[in-house]
Design a protein around this motif. Structure first.
Motif, PDB file in Angstrom:
ATOM      1  N   THR A  40     -15.432 -10.737  78.394  1.00  0.00           N
ATOM      2  CA  THR A  40     -16.134  -9.530  77.956  1.00  0.00           C
ATOM      3  C   THR A  40     -15.680  -8.327  78.769  1.00  0.00           C
ATOM      4  O   THR A  40     -15.421  -7.247  78.226  1.00  0.00           O
ATOM      5  CB  THR A  40     -17.654  -9.712  78.086  1.00  0.00           C
ATOM      6  OG1 THR A  40     -18.073 -10.810  77.268  1.00  0.00           O
ATOM      7  CG2 THR A  40     -18.390  -8.456  77.638  1.00  0.00           C
ATOM      8  N   CYS A  44     -13.480  -5.136  77.295  1.00  0.00           N
ATOM      9  CA  CYS A  44     -13.958  -3.750  77.407  1.00  0.00           C
ATOM     10  C   CYS A  44     -12.905  -2.856  78.057  1.00  0.00           C
ATOM     11  O   CYS A  44     -12.651  -1.731  77.595  1.00  0.00           O
ATOM     12  CB  CYS A  44     -15.264  -3.704  78.195  1.00  0.00           C
ATOM     13  SG  CYS A  44     -16.699  -4.339  77.298  1.00  0.00           S
ATOM     14  N   LEU A  47     -10.102  -2.290  75.635  1.00  0.00           N
ATOM     15  CA  LEU A  47     -10.467  -1.346  74.583  1.00  0.00           C
ATOM     16  C   LEU A  47     -10.430   0.092  75.106  1.00  0.00           C
ATOM     17  O   LEU A  47     -10.013   1.004  74.377  1.00  0.00           O
ATOM     18  CB  LEU A  47     -11.853  -1.670  74.036  1.00  0.00           C
ATOM     19  CG  LEU A  47     -12.339  -0.746  72.901  1.00  0.00           C
ATOM     20  CD1 LEU A  47     -11.389  -0.824  71.709  1.00  0.00           C
ATOM     21  CD2 LEU A  47     -13.756  -1.104  72.479  1.00  0.00           C
ATOM     22  N   ILE A  48     -10.852   0.294  76.332  1.00  0.00           N
ATOM     23  CA  ILE A  48     -10.782   1.633  76.928  1.00  0.00           C
ATOM     24  C   ILE A  48      -9.326   2.110  76.966  1.00  0.00           C
ATOM     25  O   ILE A  48      -9.022   3.267  76.630  1.00  0.00           O
ATOM     26  CB  ILE A  48     -11.392   1.630  78.342  1.00  0.00           C
ATOM     27  CG1 ILE A  48     -12.911   1.412  78.252  1.00  0.00           C
ATOM     28  CG2 ILE A  48     -11.084   2.938  79.078  1.00  0.00           C
ATOM     29  CD1 ILE A  48     -13.577   1.179  79.597  1.00  0.00           C
ATOM     30  N   LEU A  65     -17.220   0.464  72.171  1.00  0.00           N
ATOM     31  CA  LEU A  65     -17.676  -0.438  73.229  1.00  0.00           C
ATOM     32  C   LEU A  65     -19.001  -1.103  72.850  1.00  0.00           C
ATOM     33  O   LEU A  65     -19.208  -2.293  73.116  1.00  0.00           O
ATOM     34  CB  LEU A  65     -17.821   0.320  74.547  1.00  0.00           C
ATOM     35  CG  LEU A  65     -16.509   0.716  75.235  1.00  0.00           C
ATOM     36  CD1 LEU A  65     -16.778   1.644  76.413  1.00  0.00           C
ATOM     37  CD2 LEU A  65     -15.757  -0.533  75.708  1.00  0.00           C
ATOM     38  N   LEU A  68     -18.181  -3.768  70.291  1.00  0.00           N
ATOM     39  CA  LEU A  68     -17.527  -4.897  70.957  1.00  0.00           C
ATOM     40  C   LEU A  68     -18.535  -5.735  71.740  1.00  0.00           C
ATOM     41  O   LEU A  68     -18.528  -6.971  71.665  1.00  0.00           O
ATOM     42  CB  LEU A  68     -16.433  -4.378  71.892  1.00  0.00           C
ATOM     43  CG  LEU A  68     -15.681  -5.431  72.720  1.00  0.00           C
ATOM     44  CD1 LEU A  68     -14.973  -6.425  71.796  1.00  0.00           C
ATOM     45  CD2 LEU A  68     -14.691  -4.768  73.653  1.00  0.00           C
ATOM     46  N   LEU A  69     -19.410  -5.067  72.471  1.00  0.00           N
ATOM     47  CA  LEU A  69     -20.429  -5.778  73.250  1.00  0.00           C
ATOM     48  C   LEU A  69     -21.400  -6.518  72.340  1.00  0.00           C
ATOM     49  O   LEU A  69     -21.883  -7.606  72.683  1.00  0.00           O
ATOM     50  CB  LEU A  69     -21.181  -4.804  74.155  1.00  0.00           C
ATOM     51  CG  LEU A  69     -20.377  -4.286  75.359  1.00  0.00           C
ATOM     52  CD1 LEU A  69     -21.138  -3.170  76.061  1.00  0.00           C
ATOM     53  CD2 LEU A  69     -20.078  -5.419  76.334  1.00  0.00           C
ATOM     54  N   VAL A 110     -11.198  -2.656  68.343  1.00  0.00           N
ATOM     55  CA  VAL A 110     -12.402  -3.476  68.517  1.00  0.00           C
ATOM     56  C   VAL A 110     -12.212  -4.840  67.859  1.00  0.00           C
ATOM     57  O   VAL A 110     -12.469  -5.886  68.466  1.00  0.00           O
ATOM     58  CB  VAL A 110     -13.641  -2.773  67.925  1.00  0.00           C
ATOM     59  CG1 VAL A 110     -14.841  -3.719  67.925  1.00  0.00           C
ATOM     60  CG2 VAL A 110     -13.972  -1.518  68.718  1.00  0.00           C
ATOM     61  N   GLY A 114     -11.501  -7.914  70.317  1.00  0.00           N
ATOM     62  CA  GLY A 114     -12.677  -8.776  70.273  1.00  0.00           C
ATOM     63  C   GLY A 114     -12.374 -10.129  69.662  1.00  0.00           C
ATOM     64  O   GLY A 114     -12.863 -11.162  70.140  1.00  0.00           O
TER      65      GLY A 114
END
Length: 259
Positions: A40, A44, A47-48, A65, A68-69, A110, A114
């Protein structure tokens, strides 16, 4: 032939790479919530960096984000786990996000990142999960190492000069051979299917395609690395670009009974 890399840079890259690989194997062995937490965090950060490459607005990154979370929260072993519904939820949420103005490229990140994180969790949960997940990671590492040294030693025609000038066909072949050797060793020790013996070299090609996709994104905006989080390596996305499509493809093969 690729430009010679200073010995100090190579030493730094090797040390960081060895530390990352050791940590990854340790967490992979533990599995469960520990592996979920690491994936996870990695997803993240990736993705940033992806958002930086597509020049996403901070607000769109924030939404990405959250999506994704949300998807990763359902993949937590204590909740749904990694069944098909988990992946479907993530992809549906990503497609919904893509409908927002100028959010499509972030939404692709994402879904892509993910899906790969969920794929690794899925592989680890299989009966021979540790060996299968380690095989997936190791063949990508072997591809990178084999391609690097074969490319430097042999040189020759460029693989995709407009995207990544240093990659050569010799490097690709070297990566395929290295992936085949590493994959065969782990498959033997882990009692994996004999199908892994011929699939590993093919997945080395998939890993190189993943690498080229990210290289194309970086070249489009004129940057060398996706970030600066790893000394000698650049961004985290730079280290996992080949892993993303390979993890997704291996999980798909396993889910459909082909591996």
């Amino acid at each position: 032939m690729a430009d010679a890399e200073p010995k100090s840079d190579l030493a730094t890259r090797s040390l960081i790479g060895a530390l990352l690989a050791t940590a990854a194997i340790g967490v992979l062995w533990l599995g469960g919530a520990v592996l979920w937490a690491l994936l996870t965090i990695v997803a993240c950060i990736a993705l940033i960096e992806w958002a930086g490459l597509v020049r996403a607005h901070r607000a769109r990154l924030g939404i990405g984000l959250l999506v994704l979370l949300l998807g990763m929260s359902y993949a937590l072993p204590l909740l749904w786990g990694t069944d098909r519904a988990t992946l479907a939820l993530l992809l549906i949420a990503a497609m919904a996000m893509a409908m927002f103005p100028k959010a499509a490229l972030t939404a692709v990140g994402v879904g892509y990142i993910g899906s790969a994180a969920i794929a690794i969790l899925f592989l680890r949960e299989q009966p021979l999960g540790f060996a299968l997940a380690l095989w997936t990671l190791a063949l990508v590492w072997a591809t990178d190492i084999g391609a690097y040294f074969a490319g430097r030693a042999i040189g020759g025609p460029k693989l995709a000069p407009a995207i990544s000038p240093n990659k050569t066909w010799a490097g690709l072949i070297g990566g395929m051979i290295a992936a085949g050797i590493a994959g065969a060793a782990i498959a033997k020790l882990g009692h994996l299917s004999t199908r892994t013996l011929w699939i590993a070299p093919l997945l080395a090609v998939v890993a190189q395609i993943g690498d080229l996709v990210e290289s194309g994104m970086k070249r489009h905006i004129g940057v060398k690395d996706s970030g600066k989080i790893l000394p000698g390596h650049g961004g985290l996305l730079d280290r996992i670009d080949g892993m993303l499509p390979v993890a997704i493809m291996v999980a798909a093969l396993v889910a459909n009974g082909n591996l």
